[in-house]
Write an enzyme that holds these catalytic residues in place. Structure first.
Site, mmCIF file in Angstrom:
data_model
loop_
_atom_site.group_PDB
_atom_site.id
_atom_site.type_symbol
_atom_site.label_atom_id
_atom_site.label_comp_id
_atom_site.label_asym_id
_atom_site.label_seq_id
_atom_site.Cartn_x
_atom_site.Cartn_y
_atom_site.Cartn_z
ATOM 1 N N ASP A 212 56.057 53.682 32.882
ATOM 2 C CA ASP A 212 54.495 53.270 33.495
ATOM 3 C C ASP A 212 54.157 54.942 32.730
ATOM 4 O OD1 ASP A 212 55.961 51.896 33.918
ATOM 5 O OD2 ASP A 212 54.685 51.919 35.813
ATOM 6 N N ASP A 241 51.226 49.574 32.142
ATOM 7 C CA ASP A 241 51.113 49.985 32.779
ATOM 8 C C ASP A 241 50.127 51.446 31.879
ATOM 9 O OD1 ASP A 241 51.653 49.011 35.188
ATOM 10 O OD2 ASP A 241 52.945 49.577 36.326
ATOM 11 N N HIS A 274 49.634 46.568 35.389
ATOM 12 C CA HIS A 274 48.333 47.066 35.967
ATOM 13 C C HIS A 274 47.477 47.074 34.400
ATOM 14 C CE1 HIS A 274 47.919 50.056 39.369
ATOM 15 N NE2 HIS A 274 49.086 49.573 39.136
ATOM 16 N N ASP A 743 14.884 53.736 51.936
ATOM 17 C CA ASP A 743 13.741 53.463 50.090
ATOM 18 C C ASP A 743 14.425 52.279 49.909
ATOM 19 O OD1 ASP A 743 15.914 54.147 49.449
ATOM 20 O OD2 ASP A 743 15.787 54.506 47.652
#
Length: 778
Positions: A212, A241, A274, A743
Site C-alpha cells: 500500500d 491501494d 481502495h 440566503d
C-alpha cells in the site's frame, strides 16, 4: 579559587567549594564525598577499585531497569497501534454500512415507491458521459500558454515520465487535458490484460513487490531512489491501494499509470480495496481530485472509476508466488477468478443489482396484505398493538442498523457460509436479513424469509439463490478485503466488516491446490513494514511509512529473484523523525491515538453514560474499573485494553473506582448552536464523516454550498438509515440555525466546523503559546 580534585569515577576535573558536599550521580544510586574526603583522594595516588561483586550488582540493576523501561515503552507502542487500527477498521465498517444502505435504496427505492427521489440515483450510480468514450474527448480541452507544467506526448517516452517526476517534486499539477488522455490510454491498455498476470524471473534478475502507498508520494519517490526507476532491469509489482488517506494520491497514481504505459511488460498493478469509487468518497481521493481539477473533476473521476475496475486482481510469479491485495477464502478459486468479467465490479462495496422482480416482492407483498387483512379481522392483542407502534429507531434496530451492535449486525446480515464475505452478502443486502416470521394460526412459520423494507413496513420474501454474477462479486471481495488469522478455518471478518479471516489450513489448501509456495498480500499496516505468518507461507508487505502518525511505522518492499527467496528492504520517510528519540516518537504517536480515542468516546457520550449509570444506581458518578471497561467495550466494540488505557482516559475516585464523568472533561463542541438538541448534536458528531460524504455528492460543483431543501431531504433520508428518532421540526431548526446569512443555502464547511470535537487542553496550549509569542514582541 576553590580547590580542585580529580574524580576517578567521572574521569574529569571537578571544582569543589569549601564547606560543601559533592554529589555524584551514577546509575541508579548516589554517593556523597565531603571536602575532607576530597582532599584525601587528591593526595592518594592509588584509588580503591570497586569489587567485582558490586560491579556485577550495579550492572544487573541497570539491566533490570532498562528492560522494564523498554517493556513499558513496547506496551505503549502496542496499545497505540491497537487504537489506530481499531478506529481505522471501525471507519471501514461505517463505510460499508453506509454504502450498503445506499445500494439497497438505489436498487429498490424507485421501484417500491414508484417515484423515488433523484438524490438516490446520483449517490452511487453517476451517469456516464458518452463524451468520455470518444477518443478525442481530451483534445477539446485547451492548454493555456501560461501553463508551466509537463506537456505529455503519447505514446509516452522516458523524457515524459522524467518530466512528471520533476514536476511532482516541485509541487506542480498536471493539466486536466493530459490527465484525461493518460487515463484514456491506460483504460485501453488494461482492457487487453487478463485478470491474473503471470510473470517470470527468467527474463530479469529480480522483481520488486510493493504494498500500500495510500497517496504517499514521498514513499514512492524514495522507493524509486533506493531501488531504481521502473525499467526492463527493474520490474515492479504494486499491490493495490495507491490512493486515499494521503494528500498526493493523484500524483502517485498518475506516475504508476505513466510507467505502466511506458513499460507494460515490466510495470504491473494489482487492484486494492481502495481502488473503489465508494471508498474514495470517504477517504479523500474524490475530494482531492475535485479540489485540484474543479472544471473537469467529475469527468476525471468517472474515468478513474472505469480504470480502477479494469485493474488485474492478482499476479503470479513463476507459478509459485501468488500476489493479491487482501487475501483468500476457502471459496477462492483461481481458475474461476481468471474467467470472470472484472470490469463489472465497479465497487466491491456494492453487491450485484437485485431488482424487485428478482426478489418477487410484488407477489410477497400481496400475500402479506392478505395475511394482514386476515389478522386484522381478529381482535388484536396488546402485544401486536405494541409491535405496530414501533418507533423508526426500533424498526431500524430490527433491520440490523444499530450502530452500537455494528459488529453483530454485520455478522447477522451475512447469509452465506463461514467463508463468505461480510460485505452485506448479495442475498441479504443491509436491511435484508433472514428472520422468522411471527407464528400464528393464519400465518405459517417461515424460516428462511427475508425482511425487506417496503414503505413503512417489512415484507417477507424468499431468499433467491446466488446467480453467476454474485459468485464473481464474492470472489473479488474476498481477494480485496480478507485478512489472515492464526486460528484454523475461515470466518467472516467482523472487525473490518468485509471479506473474511482465513487460517493457515486455508492457505495451505489453496497453495497445494494450485502448486504454489507463497502468498504475498498487503492491506494491513505493519510496524516494521512487513510480517510473516502461517508458518512463513503468507507475507504482508506495506509500503506507506508513517501511516498513522509521524514515526508510527516503517515502509518496506520485497525483492524476489530466480531462487524465489524474498528479501526485505525497510525505510522511513521523515523530515523530523530522525531527530527524535524512540521515547519521543512513541509519545507523539500515543498522543495522537489517545486524542482520536477520546473523540470516539465523546461522540458516543449518551450511550456510554446510559450504560455506566446502570452500574451506578445511587448516582455517585463512579463505577468499578471492570464495569467501566465492560461498558466501553460493549458500546464502542474496539477490542482495546481498556484497563491499561484507563489512566489516560479517566481518573480514579478516592475509593479506587472510576469517575466516569472525567472521560469527557477535556472535550467540547466546535461551535455552540443553541437551537440544536443534545441528542441531535451527538448524532451529528458521530456520523460527521458519513454526512460529509452525502453532502459532497449533492454539492456537484463543490462550491461548499447546498440548498436548505437538499439539506432537509438528505438528513431525513440519513436519519432513517441511522434509526435516529428526530422529528422534522428539529431538522428544520437545524437547517435554519446553520443558514447563517439567510440566503437559503448552507455553507457546509461551517456546518462541519460546528460539529467537530475540540480538545480543551489543546485550546489552553494554543492560548498559552500565543500569549508567549505575543510577549516576545512587547
Amino acid at each position: 579559587m576553590p580547590p580542585a580534585r580529580w574524580d576517578s569515577t567521572l574521569k574529569k576535573r571537578t571544582d569543589v567549594t569549601p564547606g560543601t558536599s559533592l554529589l555524584v550521580i551514577m546509575g541508579c544510586g548516589t554517593s556523597v564525598a565531603t571536602e575532607k574526603q576530597g582532599r584525601r583522594v587528591e593526595t592518594d595516588d592509588t584509588v580503591k577499585t570497586p569489587s567485582p561483586a558490586l560491579t556485577m550488582k550495579a550492572a544487573v540493576l541497570i539491566q533490570r531497569w532498562y528492560r522494564r523501561y523498554m517493556a513499558r515503552l513496547e506496551m505503549r507502542r502496542r496499545y497505540t497501534w491497537n487504537i489506530f487500527q481499531s478506529i481505522e477498521y471501525a471507519g471501514e465498517q461505517d463505510q460499508l454500512q453506509l454504502s450498503s444502505f445506499f445500494s439497497f435504496m438505489l436498487d429498490n427505492f424507485t421501484q417500491l415507491n414508484g417515484n423515488g427521489p433523484d438524490l438516490i440515483s446520483q449517490l452511487l450510480d453517476p451517469v456516464v458521459d458518452p463524451w468520455l468514450d470518444r477518443e478525442t474527448c481530451y483534445n477539446m480541452i485547451p492548454v493555456p500558454e501560461l501553463y508551466t507544467g509537463p506537456r505529455l506526448s503519447f505514446p509516452l517516452s522516458v523524457s515524459d515520465t522524467n518530466a512528471l517526476l520533476s514536476a511532482f517534486k516541485e509541487q506542480q499539477t498536471l493539466h486536466a487535458r493530459y490527465v484525461l488522455q493518460l487515463l484514456y490510454e491506460t483504460k485501453t491498455l488494461l482492457k487487453q490484460m487478463p485478470n491474473i498476470t503471470h510473470l517470470s524471473t527468467s527474463y530479469t534478475n529480480e522483481i520488486t513487490i510493493c504494498g500500500d502507498l495510500h497517496g504517499r508520494l514521498d514513499d514512492l519517490l524514495l522507493i524509486f531512489y533506493k531501488n531504481g526507476l521502473p525499467s526492463a532491469e527493474t520490474p515492479y509489482v504494486f499491490n493495490g491501494d495507491f490512493v486515499d488517506r494521503g494528500k498526493k494520491s493523484i500524483e502517485v497514481v498518475i506516475l504508476l499509470f505513466a510507467y505502466l504505459l511506458l513499460y507494460p511488460d515490466y510495470m504491473h498493478l494489482n487492484r486494492g480495496n481502495h481502488e473503489d469509487h465508494i471508498m474514495n468518497l470517504r477517504y479523500g481521493f474524490t475530494k482531492e481530485v475535485m479540489q485540484k481539477y474543479k472544471a473537469h473533476g467529475r469527468e476525471i473521476l468517472q474515468l478513474f472509476q472505469d480504470v480502477f475496475s479494469l485493474l488485474p486482481v492478482a499476479t503470479v510469479i513463476d507459478g509459485k508466488i501468488l500476489i493479491v491485495h487482501g487475501g483468500i477464502s476457502d471459496q477462492t478459486d483461481l481458475d474461476f477468478l481468471s474467467s470472470i468479467e472484472r470490469h463489472k465490479v465497479k465497487s466491491a462495496l456494492r453487491f450485484p443489482r437485485r431488482s424487485v422482480e428478482q426478489l418477487d416482492i410484488g407477489q410477497s407483498c400481496r400475500q402479506m396484505k392478505r395475511l394482514r387483512s386476515t389478522a386484522c379481522s381478529r381482535p388484536s392483542s396488546s402485544r401486536s398493538h405494541s409491535k405496530n407502534q414501533r418507533t423508526p429507531h426500533q424498526r431500524n434496530r430490527r433491520c440490523g442498523h444499530s450502530r452500537q451492535d455494528s459488529a453483530a449486525s454485520t455478522s447477522s446480515s451475512s447469509s452465506s457460509s463461514s467463508s463468505s464475505s461480510l460485505l452485506f452478502s448479495p442475498r441479504t443486502p443491509s436491511c435484508l436479513s433472514p428472520r422468522p416470521c411471527p407464528s400464528s394460526p393464519s400465518m405459517p412459520y417461515a424460516i428462511n424469509d427475508l425482511q425487506v423494507p417496503f414503505l413503512d413496513s417489512l415484507s417477507s420474501v424468499p431468499p433467491p439463490s446466488p446467480p453467476q454474477h454474485d459468485r464473481e462479486w464474492k470472489q473479488i471481495v474476498d481477494i480485496l478485503w480478507s485478512d489472515p488469522k492464526t486460528q484454523k478455518g475461515c470466518s467472516p471478518n467482523t472487525f473490518r466488516g468485509g471479506g473474511c479471516y482465513f487460517g493457515p489450513d486455508v492457505t495451505q489448501r489453496l497453495l497445494l491446490q494450485h502448486g504454489l509456495q507463497l502468498l504475498i498480500r498487503s492491506h494491513e499496516c505493519k510496524q516494521e513494514g512487513y510480517e510473516l505468518c502461517h508458518g512463513g507461507q503468507v507475507i504482508t508487505i506495506f509500503s506507506a511509512s508513517n501511516y498513522y502518525e509521524e514515526g508510527s511505522n516503517r515502509g518496506a518492499y520485497i525483492k524476489v529473484g530466480r531462487e524465489l527467496v524474498p528479501r526485505f528492504y525497510q525505510y522511513q520517510v521523515s523530515r523530523t523523525t530522525r531527530k527524535l528519540t524512540l521515547t519521543q516518537r512513541v509519545r507523539a504517536a500515543e498522543g495522537s491515538a489517545l486524542k482520536a480515542l477520546k473523540e470516539k468516546l465523546f461522540s458516543h457520550r449518551s450511550e456510554l453514560l446510559s450504560g455506566l449509570q446502570q452500574y451506578d444506581p445511587n448516582n455517585t458518578g463512579s463505577v468499578s474499573v471492570s464495569e467501566w471497561a465492560q461498558v466501553l467495550e460493549s458500546v464502542l466494540r474496539l477490542d482495546l485494553p481498556w484497563r491499561t488505557l484507563r489512566p489516560h482516559l479517566a481518573r480514579l475516585a478516592p475509593d479506587g473506582s472510576v469517575d466516569y464523568q472525567s472521560c469527557f472533561e477535556d472535550m467540547e463542541s466546535g461551535i455552540s448552536l443553541p437551537q440544536v438538541t443534545s441528542n441531535l448534536a451527538e448524532t451529528l458528531f458521530r456520523y460527521r464523516t458519513d454526512i460529509e460524504i452525502i453532502f459532497n455528492i449533492i454539492d456537484k460543483d463543490h462550491s461548499g454550498l447546498i440548498s436548505v431543501e437538499e439539506f432537509r431531504h438528505t438528513w431525513r433520508l440519513f436519519s432513517a438509515h441511522l434509526g435516529v428518532d428526530i422529528n422534522d421540526r428539529a431538522i428544520d431548526d437545524l437547517a435554519r440555525s446553520i443558514d447563517f446569512n439567510k440566503d437559503g443555502s448552507i455553507d457546509f464547511t461551517e456546518f462541519l466546523e460546528a460539529f467537530r470535537v475540540v480538545h480543551k487542553l489543546d485550546n489552553k496550549d494554543q492560548q498559552f503559546n500565543g500569549k508567549m509569542d505575543g510577549e516576545k514582541y512587547l
